[in-house]
Design a protein around this motif. Sequence first.
Motif, mmCIF file in Angstrom:
data_model
loop_
_atom_site.group_PDB
_atom_site.id
_atom_site.type_symbol
_atom_site.label_atom_id
_atom_site.label_comp_id
_atom_site.label_asym_id
_atom_site.label_seq_id
_atom_site.Cartn_x
_atom_site.Cartn_y
_atom_site.Cartn_z
ATOM 1 N N ILE A 24 -6.819 -1.835 -6.481
ATOM 2 C CA ILE A 24 -6.283 -0.776 -7.422
ATOM 3 C C ILE A 24 -4.951 -0.607 -5.880
ATOM 4 O O ILE A 24 -4.254 -0.050 -6.382
ATOM 5 C CB ILE A 24 -6.978 0.961 -7.226
ATOM 6 N N LEU A 25 -5.678 -0.729 -4.687
ATOM 7 C CA LEU A 25 -5.083 -0.300 -3.633
ATOM 8 C C LEU A 25 -3.755 -1.553 -3.364
ATOM 9 O O LEU A 25 -2.329 -1.003 -3.132
ATOM 10 C CB LEU A 25 -5.446 -0.550 -2.220
ATOM 11 N N ALA A 26 -4.091 -2.562 -4.250
ATOM 12 C CA ALA A 26 -2.336 -2.681 -4.135
ATOM 13 C C ALA A 26 -2.039 -3.178 -5.547
ATOM 14 O O ALA A 26 -0.293 -2.995 -5.273
ATOM 15 C CB ALA A 26 -3.489 -4.732 -5.096
ATOM 16 N N LYS A 27 -2.279 -2.411 -6.301
ATOM 17 C CA LYS A 27 -1.329 -2.348 -7.619
ATOM 18 C C LYS A 27 -0.890 -0.654 -7.257
ATOM 19 O O LYS A 27 0.506 -0.426 -7.154
ATOM 20 C CB LYS A 27 -2.025 -1.347 -8.388
ATOM 21 N N GLU A 28 -1.607 0.068 -6.209
ATOM 22 C CA GLU A 28 -0.564 1.418 -6.120
ATOM 23 C C GLU A 28 0.432 1.457 -5.252
ATOM 24 O O GLU A 28 1.281 2.145 -4.649
ATOM 25 C CB GLU A 28 -1.391 1.887 -4.980
ATOM 26 N N GLU A 152 -18.276 7.311 3.178
ATOM 27 C CA GLU A 152 -19.933 8.284 3.013
ATOM 28 C C GLU A 152 -18.765 9.937 1.754
ATOM 29 O O GLU A 152 -18.004 10.418 2.208
ATOM 30 C CB GLU A 152 -20.269 8.972 3.786
ATOM 31 N N ASN A 153 -20.063 9.739 0.800
ATOM 32 C CA ASN A 153 -19.861 10.798 -0.271
ATOM 33 C C ASN A 153 -18.087 10.615 -1.183
ATOM 34 O O ASN A 153 -17.562 11.909 -1.193
ATOM 35 C CB ASN A 153 -20.132 11.977 -0.201
ATOM 36 N N LYS A 154 -17.379 9.731 -1.216
ATOM 37 C CA LYS A 154 -16.325 9.485 -1.589
ATOM 38 C C LYS A 154 -16.619 8.859 -2.485
ATOM 39 O O LYS A 154 -16.922 7.431 -2.789
ATOM 40 C CB LYS A 154 -15.006 9.303 -0.189
ATOM 41 N N GLY A 155 -15.513 8.837 -4.476
ATOM 42 C CA GLY A 155 -15.188 8.075 -5.447
ATOM 43 C C GLY A 155 -14.451 7.031 -4.867
ATOM 44 O O GLY A 155 -13.970 6.589 -4.124
ATOM 45 N N ARG A 161 -7.000 6.733 -1.347
ATOM 46 C CA ARG A 161 -6.468 7.771 -1.246
ATOM 47 C C ARG A 161 -6.527 8.099 0.941
ATOM 48 O O ARG A 161 -5.268 8.071 1.677
ATOM 49 C CB ARG A 161 -6.538 10.504 -1.120
ATOM 50 N N ALA A 162 -7.786 8.283 1.105
ATOM 51 C CA ALA A 162 -7.912 7.996 2.396
ATOM 52 C C ALA A 162 -7.100 6.695 3.338
ATOM 53 O O ALA A 162 -6.748 7.254 4.190
ATOM 54 C CB ALA A 162 -9.634 7.882 2.571
ATOM 55 N N ILE A 163 -7.060 5.874 2.287
ATOM 56 C CA ILE A 163 -6.835 4.972 2.991
ATOM 57 C C ILE A 163 -5.027 5.021 2.914
ATOM 58 O O ILE A 163 -4.191 4.520 4.186
ATOM 59 C CB ILE A 163 -7.004 3.212 2.596
ATOM 60 N N LEU A 164 -4.498 5.056 2.307
ATOM 61 C CA LEU A 164 -3.468 5.578 2.407
ATOM 62 C C LEU A 164 -2.596 6.541 2.721
ATOM 63 O O LEU A 164 -1.539 6.497 3.908
ATOM 64 C CB LEU A 164 -2.843 6.042 0.464
#
Length: 169
Positions: A24-28, A152-155, A161-164
């Motif tokens: 997903i990250l690669a596509k984004e 933790e507690n993230k989908g 989003r946290a990575i981006l």
Amino acid sequence: MKKEKSNLVLIGMPGVGKSTIGVILAKEIGYQFLDADLLIQQQENRLLKEIIAEEGADGFISIENRVNASIDANRTVIATGGSVVYGKEAMEHLREIGTMIYLRLSYASLKRRLHNLRGRGVVQKEGQTLRDIYEERTVLYEQYADLIVDEENKGIEETLRAILVRLTL
């Protein structure tokens, strides 16, 4: 000549979602995607669990180290196997060509996600428990990480989003 860090390398325990998030990250961001475990299977013409059964934990780690140390990629999200951190040459190479992103998850959450370690092709020494593996590898992941993203507690979307947010591409 120093190689440009044009890749993103996802590290972390089995079951944290490196491959899922990696695609997903690669596509984004418009990058290629490479699953290092699939590359090992392709080069060895065997499943991970077959390699582990036939070569033992140390034999598998040696193969994994060799394959990961030879990855030649550019503008690629690379999802590594959880045991990649045992290969010094592989980790030095991946660190040279990419930004290391450690996807961190607590032991309790990981235990809920993982059921059959051997069926997943997880490198496990004789008598080693999931907790043993977790405690041994967590130190190494943190040592190599350029960025640590707490899952933790993230989908999947929240982790993405946290990575981006942390990356400046």
